[in-house]
Design a protein around this motif. Structure first.
Motif, PDB file in Angstrom:
ATOM      1  N   TYR A 104     -26.449  -9.150  30.084  1.00  0.00           N
ATOM      2  CA  TYR A 104     -27.072  -8.794  31.355  1.00  0.00           C
ATOM      3  C   TYR A 104     -26.219  -7.793  32.133  1.00  0.00           C
ATOM      4  O   TYR A 104     -26.750  -6.862  32.748  1.00  0.00           O
ATOM      5  CB  TYR A 104     -27.286 -10.049  32.204  1.00  0.00           C
ATOM      6  N   LEU A 105     -24.911  -7.951  32.076  1.00  0.00           N
ATOM      7  CA  LEU A 105     -24.013  -7.055  32.802  1.00  0.00           C
ATOM      8  C   LEU A 105     -24.185  -5.613  32.346  1.00  0.00           C
ATOM      9  O   LEU A 105     -23.949  -4.679  33.116  1.00  0.00           O
ATOM     10  CB  LEU A 105     -22.562  -7.510  32.609  1.00  0.00           C
ATOM     11  N   ARG A 106     -24.612  -5.419  31.103  1.00  0.00           N
ATOM     12  CA  ARG A 106     -24.810  -4.066  30.560  1.00  0.00           C
ATOM     13  C   ARG A 106     -26.237  -3.558  30.765  1.00  0.00           C
ATOM     14  O   ARG A 106     -26.578  -2.464  30.312  1.00  0.00           O
ATOM     15  CB  ARG A 106     -24.464  -4.058  29.070  1.00  0.00           C
ATOM     16  N   SER A 107     -27.068  -4.338  31.431  1.00  0.00           N
ATOM     17  CA  SER A 107     -28.487  -3.983  31.578  1.00  0.00           C
ATOM     18  C   SER A 107     -28.723  -3.056  32.765  1.00  0.00           C
ATOM     19  O   SER A 107     -27.904  -2.965  33.690  1.00  0.00           O
ATOM     20  CB  SER A 107     -29.322  -5.255  31.753  1.00  0.00           C
ATOM     21  N   ASP A 108     -29.884  -2.406  32.748  1.00  0.00           N
ATOM     22  CA  ASP A 108     -30.274  -1.550  33.866  1.00  0.00           C
ATOM     23  C   ASP A 108     -30.468  -2.375  35.138  1.00  0.00           C
ATOM     24  O   ASP A 108     -30.165  -1.911  36.241  1.00  0.00           O
ATOM     25  CB  ASP A 108     -31.570  -0.809  33.528  1.00  0.00           C
ATOM     26  N   GLU A 109     -31.003  -3.608  34.995  1.00  0.00           N
ATOM     27  CA  GLU A 109     -31.219  -4.431  36.174  1.00  0.00           C
ATOM     28  C   GLU A 109     -29.901  -4.785  36.852  1.00  0.00           C
ATOM     29  O   GLU A 109     -29.808  -4.781  38.085  1.00  0.00           O
ATOM     30  CB  GLU A 109     -31.970  -5.711  35.811  1.00  0.00           C
ATOM     31  N   ALA A 110     -28.877  -5.117  36.053  1.00  0.00           N
ATOM     32  CA  ALA A 110     -27.575  -5.446  36.642  1.00  0.00           C
ATOM     33  C   ALA A 110     -27.001  -4.247  37.378  1.00  0.00           C
ATOM     34  O   ALA A 110     -26.409  -4.390  38.460  1.00  0.00           O
ATOM     35  CB  ALA A 110     -26.615  -5.936  35.570  1.00  0.00           C
ATOM     36  N   ALA A 111     -27.163  -3.053  36.807  1.00  0.00           N
ATOM     37  CA  ALA A 111     -26.682  -1.844  37.476  1.00  0.00           C
ATOM     38  C   ALA A 111     -27.433  -1.628  38.788  1.00  0.00           C
ATOM     39  O   ALA A 111     -26.836  -1.270  39.815  1.00  0.00           O
ATOM     40  CB  ALA A 111     -26.847  -0.637  36.552  1.00  0.00           C
ATOM     41  N   VAL A 117     -25.370 -19.000  27.072  1.00  0.00           N
ATOM     42  CA  VAL A 117     -25.311 -18.567  28.467  1.00  0.00           C
ATOM     43  C   VAL A 117     -24.295 -17.441  28.630  1.00  0.00           C
ATOM     44  O   VAL A 117     -24.566 -16.419  29.280  1.00  0.00           O
ATOM     45  CB  VAL A 117     -24.967 -19.746  29.389  1.00  0.00           C
ATOM     46  N   VAL A 118     -23.120 -17.608  28.045  1.00  0.00           N
ATOM     47  CA  VAL A 118     -22.083 -16.583  28.148  1.00  0.00           C
ATOM     48  C   VAL A 118     -22.563 -15.271  27.548  1.00  0.00           C
ATOM     49  O   VAL A 118     -22.423 -14.192  28.144  1.00  0.00           O
ATOM     50  CB  VAL A 118     -20.787 -17.063  27.463  1.00  0.00           C
ATOM     51  N   ASP A 119     -23.155 -15.329  26.357  1.00  0.00           N
ATOM     52  CA  ASP A 119     -23.634 -14.110  25.703  1.00  0.00           C
ATOM     53  C   ASP A 119     -24.754 -13.454  26.508  1.00  0.00           C
ATOM     54  O   ASP A 119     -24.813 -12.223  26.633  1.00  0.00           O
ATOM     55  CB  ASP A 119     -24.139 -14.428  24.294  1.00  0.00           C
ATOM     56  N   TYR A 120     -25.637 -14.283  27.071  1.00  0.00           N
ATOM     57  CA  TYR A 120     -26.761 -13.746  27.834  1.00  0.00           C
ATOM     58  C   TYR A 120     -26.270 -12.940  29.041  1.00  0.00           C
ATOM     59  O   TYR A 120     -26.755 -11.831  29.298  1.00  0.00           O
ATOM     60  CB  TYR A 120     -27.673 -14.885  28.293  1.00  0.00           C
ATOM     61  N   ASP A 178     -18.030  -9.440  38.855  1.00  0.00           N
ATOM     62  CA  ASP A 178     -17.262 -10.615  39.284  1.00  0.00           C
ATOM     63  C   ASP A 178     -18.067 -11.899  39.070  1.00  0.00           C
ATOM     64  O   ASP A 178     -17.519 -12.938  38.681  1.00  0.00           O
ATOM     65  CB  ASP A 178     -16.879 -10.486  40.759  1.00  0.00           C
ATOM     66  N   ASP A 179     -19.368 -11.834  39.353  1.00  0.00           N
ATOM     67  CA  ASP A 179     -20.227 -12.992  39.107  1.00  0.00           C
ATOM     68  C   ASP A 179     -20.235 -13.364  37.634  1.00  0.00           C
ATOM     69  O   ASP A 179     -20.144 -14.535  37.265  1.00  0.00           O
ATOM     70  CB  ASP A 179     -21.661 -12.701  39.557  1.00  0.00           C
ATOM     71  N   VAL A 180     -20.392 -12.370  36.780  1.00  0.00           N
ATOM     72  CA  VAL A 180     -20.466 -12.632  35.336  1.00  0.00           C
ATOM     73  C   VAL A 180     -19.141 -13.201  34.831  1.00  0.00           C
ATOM     74  O   VAL A 180     -19.137 -14.119  33.996  1.00  0.00           O
ATOM     75  CB  VAL A 180     -20.853 -11.353  34.579  1.00  0.00           C
ATOM     76  N   ALA A 181     -18.028 -12.699  35.342  1.00  0.00           N
ATOM     77  CA  ALA A 181     -16.725 -13.249  34.941  1.00  0.00           C
ATOM     78  C   ALA A 181     -16.615 -14.714  35.344  1.00  0.00           C
ATOM     79  O   ALA A 181     -16.086 -15.551  34.591  1.00  0.00           O
ATOM     80  CB  ALA A 181     -15.598 -12.438  35.572  1.00  0.00           C
ATOM     81  N   ARG A 182     -17.114 -15.035  36.523  1.00  0.00           N
ATOM     82  CA  ARG A 182     -17.089 -16.432  36.974  1.00  0.00           C
ATOM     83  C   ARG A 182     -17.978 -17.311  36.100  1.00  0.00           C
ATOM     84  O   ARG A 182     -17.621 -18.444  35.758  1.00  0.00           O
ATOM     85  CB  ARG A 182     -17.567 -16.494  38.426  1.00  0.00           C
ATOM     86  N   ILE A 183     -19.149 -16.802  35.750  1.00  0.00           N
ATOM     87  CA  ILE A 183     -20.063 -17.543  34.888  1.00  0.00           C
ATOM     88  C   ILE A 183     -19.422 -17.798  33.527  1.00  0.00           C
ATOM     89  O   ILE A 183     -19.477 -18.915  32.987  1.00  0.00           O
ATOM     90  CB  ILE A 183     -21.383 -16.771  34.739  1.00  0.00           C
ATOM     91  N   ARG A 184     -18.825 -16.777  32.952  1.00  0.00           N
ATOM     92  CA  ARG A 184     -18.154 -16.929  31.650  1.00  0.00           C
ATOM     93  C   ARG A 184     -17.071 -17.995  31.722  1.00  0.00           C
ATOM     94  O   ARG A 184     -16.996 -18.888  30.872  1.00  0.00           O
ATOM     95  CB  ARG A 184     -17.566 -15.578  31.234  1.00  0.00           C
ATOM     96  N   GLN A 185     -16.220 -17.923  32.736  1.00  0.00           N
ATOM     97  CA  GLN A 185     -15.129 -18.884  32.853  1.00  0.00           C
ATOM     98  C   GLN A 185     -15.671 -20.301  33.017  1.00  0.00           C
ATOM     99  O   GLN A 185     -15.175 -21.252  32.409  1.00  0.00           O
ATOM    100  CB  GLN A 185     -14.236 -18.509  34.044  1.00  0.00           C
ATOM    101  N   TRP A 186     -16.724 -20.448  33.842  1.00  0.00           N
ATOM    102  CA  TRP A 186     -17.261 -21.782  34.104  1.00  0.00           C
ATOM    103  C   TRP A 186     -17.815 -22.420  32.837  1.00  0.00           C
ATOM    104  O   TRP A 186     -17.483 -23.553  32.509  1.00  0.00           O
ATOM    105  CB  TRP A 186     -18.367 -21.727  35.159  1.00  0.00           C
ATOM    106  N   VAL A 202     -28.771 -18.181  36.986  1.00  0.00           N
ATOM    107  CA  VAL A 202     -28.059 -19.053  36.046  1.00  0.00           C
ATOM    108  C   VAL A 202     -28.787 -20.385  35.907  1.00  0.00           C
ATOM    109  O   VAL A 202     -29.034 -20.869  34.788  1.00  0.00           O
ATOM    110  CB  VAL A 202     -26.612 -19.297  36.522  1.00  0.00           C
ATOM    111  N   GLY A 203     -29.133 -20.998  37.030  1.00  0.00           N
ATOM    112  CA  GLY A 203     -29.790 -22.294  36.985  1.00  0.00           C
ATOM    113  C   GLY A 203     -31.111 -22.247  36.240  1.00  0.00           C
ATOM    114  O   GLY A 203     -31.432 -23.140  35.447  1.00  0.00           O
ATOM    115  N   ARG A 204     -31.881 -21.209  36.463  1.00  0.00           N
ATOM    116  CA  ARG A 204     -33.177 -21.104  35.804  1.00  0.00           C
ATOM    117  C   ARG A 204     -33.017 -20.849  34.312  1.00  0.00           C
ATOM    118  O   ARG A 204     -33.806 -21.355  33.499  1.00  0.00           O
ATOM    119  CB  ARG A 204     -34.005 -19.998  36.466  1.00  0.00           C
ATOM    120  N   TYR A 205     -32.002 -20.095  33.938  1.00  0.00           N
ATOM    121  CA  TYR A 205     -31.782 -19.843  32.510  1.00  0.00           C
ATOM    122  C   TYR A 205     -31.365 -21.125  31.795  1.00  0.00           C
ATOM    123  O   TYR A 205     -31.851 -21.429  30.706  1.00  0.00           O
ATOM    124  CB  TYR A 205     -30.727 -18.757  32.326  1.00  0.00           C
TER     125      TYR A 205
END
Length: 458
Positions: free
Chosen positions: A363-370, A356-359, A392-400, A141-144
C-alpha cells in the motif's frame, strides 16, 4: 473556475483552492447545503451514574453532494428534492462529536453506491463521513483484519477530501453504515431479524432493552439498529430481551453453544486481541439474530470503530474481560470456546500477520498512499497540526503485527509451523477449495474450507 476557501488559520489562503484539491489524488467530496446552512446539535452529558458525552437534537440539513476524481465528476446527487434527488446531512457520534472536526451521516434521497464499485447491489441511501482525526490508518487496518478473519460483513470505506459549503474540512473516510441490507451489508430477515448493540450511550436513545446482566447497570444496556426503534413493537422488544437473557445465562452456566454462534464470538474477540483494542466501554459490540426461530443463534459482529487499536501492548484487549467470552468453566478448566479460540489463533498465526505486513508494504507504494500523503500535508497546513507521513503509519503497523504475533504465540503456547511440522502438514492435507479440491495451502487465494470451516485467503 477556481474557488478559493476562506476562514483559514494561515495567511496563504490562495493555497486552499479547488484546483489544488483536485490535484491531490484522493476523491474530492463537495457538499453544498441549501442556503449554506450548517448541521447543528446540542451537546449532552450523561445522567448521574452513567458515563460518556453525546449529542442530541441533531438537525438534518438538505443539500447536494458531488464526488470528483481529478476534474471528472463521477457522482452527483443533484439538488435537493425530497424523495427524488439530493441528500440530507447531520452530525453523528458521541464523544467523537466533541473533537475539532465532526463526523457526519448522509441520507441520499435516491440510492447510490458512493464507493463506485460497479454493482447496483451496493447502492444504498445511508452513508457516513468519518473524521480522520488524528490522522491514521487505523480504520483501514481494522477493516482489513476483519476481512482476513472472514467476519461475515465488514463495512467498506475510502479516504476522501471534503469541501463543505466552500470550506476545506480535511480528510474523511467515506464509509458504509451498520444497517440491514440484503447481499450488501447485514442480511438479517426483514420481518423477524435483529441487529442490536451493547451500548454505553443507551441513555441517549429513544429505545433500549434490559437483561439480567444490564437491568441494574447504568453502564450498559442494549439498543436497536434494526428494526427501527421507533417502529419496534412490545412483542419484539420482549422477545429480543428474553433471547439475550438466555444468552447471558448460558455464558454463565456453560450451555452457550445452544444459543450463540460460538465461531463469530471467537473471531470478534480474536480481531480485537490481534489489534490490541483498549476501548472496552465504547467498543461498539454489535450482535445479530437472523430471525425469530429457535434455530437462529445470536452472532457477534460486525467489527466497528478502531480508534483505540494498538494501545494494549503486551496485554490482551480490554473487552476480553466483559463476560461474553467463556474461556473457563466453573472449575477453571478450558472450555469449547477457549479451545476453538486457540485453534483459530494457531491457524491465523501461520499467515495473517505476514499478510497484513505485506499488504501495507504494498500500500505504501500505491498511488492512493501517495495521494493520502499529499493530502495530509495539505490538511496539516489547513488545520495547523503536525504532518504525519503515511510511511510512519506503515512502519508502526509493521512493528505492531510482527511483535504482536510473537507475543500472542507466547501467551497461548502456540508453535510456529517450522517447530511443529506435523501440525503444518495436517493443515496442508485438510485444506480444500469450495469445489472440494485439495489445496497446497497457502499457495491458494480466495475462499477455502479448512476442517469444516470457511476462510478467506487474500
Amino acid at each position: 473556475m477556481t474557488v478559493c476557501l476562506s476562514s483559514l488559520p494561515i495567511g496563504a489562503q490562495d493555497f486552499f483552492c479547488l484546483d489544488s484539491l483536485m490535484n491531490l489524488g484522493l476523491p474530492l467530496v463537495i457538499i453544498e447545503t441549501v442556503d449554506e446552512e450548517e448541521p447543528t446539535c446540542d451537546f449532552v452529558d450523561a445522567p448521574e451514574g452513567c458515563s460518556g458525552k453525546s449529542i442530541t437534537n441533531t438537525v438534518k440539513v438538505p443539500g447536494r453532494l458531488r464526488i470528483l476524481e481529478g476534474r471528472e465528476t463521477v457522482y452527483d446527487s443533484g439538488p435537493f428534492v425530497e424523495d427524488l434527488s439530493g441528500m440530507t446531512i447531520r452530525m453523528r457520534g458521541n464523544t467523537s462529536a466533541y473533537l475539532v472536526r465532526h463526523s457526519f451521516k448522509i441520507d441520499l434521497q435516491k440510492k447510490a453506491d458512493l464507493l463506485r464499485r460497479g454493482d447496483d447491489v451496493f447502492s444504498d441511501k445511508d452513508w457516513l463521513l468519518l473524521a480522520d482525526y488524528p490522522p491514521s490508518l487505523n480504520q483501514m487496518v481494522g477493516r482489513y483484519v476483519s476481512r482476513l478473519l472472514g467476519i461475515s460483513w465488514t463495512p467498506a470505506g475510502q479516504f476522501v477530501n471534503v469541501v463543505f459549503n466552500g470550506l476545506y474540512r480535511g480528510i474523511f473516510t467515506l464509509s458504509e453504515n451498520v444497517k440491514r441490507a440484503p447481499q450488501s451489508r447485514i442480511d438479517v430477515d426483514k420481518s423477524a431479524g435483529f441487529i442490536f448493540e451493547r451500548d454505553p450511550y443507551w441513555w441517549n436513545e429513544d429505545f433500549y432493552f434490559e437483561t439480567g446482566w444490564t437491568r441494574n447497570s447504568l453502564t450498559f444496556k442494549y439498543t436497536l439498529k434494526y428494526p427501527d426503534s421507533k417502529k419496534v413493537g412490545q412483542e419484539q422488544a420482549d422477545y429480543i430481551s428474553e433471547v439475550m437473557d438466555r444468552v447471558e445465562q448460558s455464558l454463565a452456566d456453560g450451555t452457550y453453544e445452544e444459543y450463540i454462534d460460538v465461531y463469530s464470538f471467537v473471531l470478534w474477540l480474536l480481531a480485537h486481541d490481534i489489534l490490541g483494542t483498549f476501548d472496552a466501554a465504547g467498543s461498539n459490540m454489535f450482535f445479530t439474530k437472523y430471525d425469530s426461530t429457535d434455530g437462529s443463534k445470536v452472532a457477534l459482529g460486525p467489527l466497528w470503530d478502531f480508534d483505540s487499536i494498538f494501545m494494549c501492548e503486551d496485554d490482551w484487549s480490554t473487552v476480553r474481560w466483559s463476560g461474553y467470552f467463556p474461556f473457563y468453566d466453573k472449575e477453571g478448566r478450558p472450555t469449547e470456546f477457549s479451545q476453538l479460540y486457540d485453534e483459530v489463533l494457531d491457524f491465523m498465526c501461520q499467515w495473517l500477520f505476514d499478510y497484513v505486513v505485506d499488504y501495507f508494504d504494498d500500500y505504501l507504494r500505491s498511488d492512493e498512499a501517495a495521494a493520502l500523503d499529499k493530502s495530509r500535508r495539505y490538511e496539516s497546513e489547513r488545520w495547523v497540526w503536525p504532518y504525519v507521513p503515511v510511511a510512519d503509519d506503515v512502519a508502526r503497523i509493521r512493528q505492531w503485527f510482527l511483535s504482536r504475533r510473537d507475543w500472542m504465540m507466547r501467551q497461548t503456547a502456540v508453535r510456529t509451523p517450522e517447530s511443529t511440522p506435523v501440525r503444518a502438514a495436517t493443515v496442508r492435507r485438510g485444506c480444500y477449495d469450495l469445489y472440494g479440491r485439495r489445496l497446497q495451502y497457502p499457495s491458494h487465494h480466495g475462499w477455502v474450507i479448512l476442517d469444516g470451516r470457511k476462510y478467506y485467503l487474500p
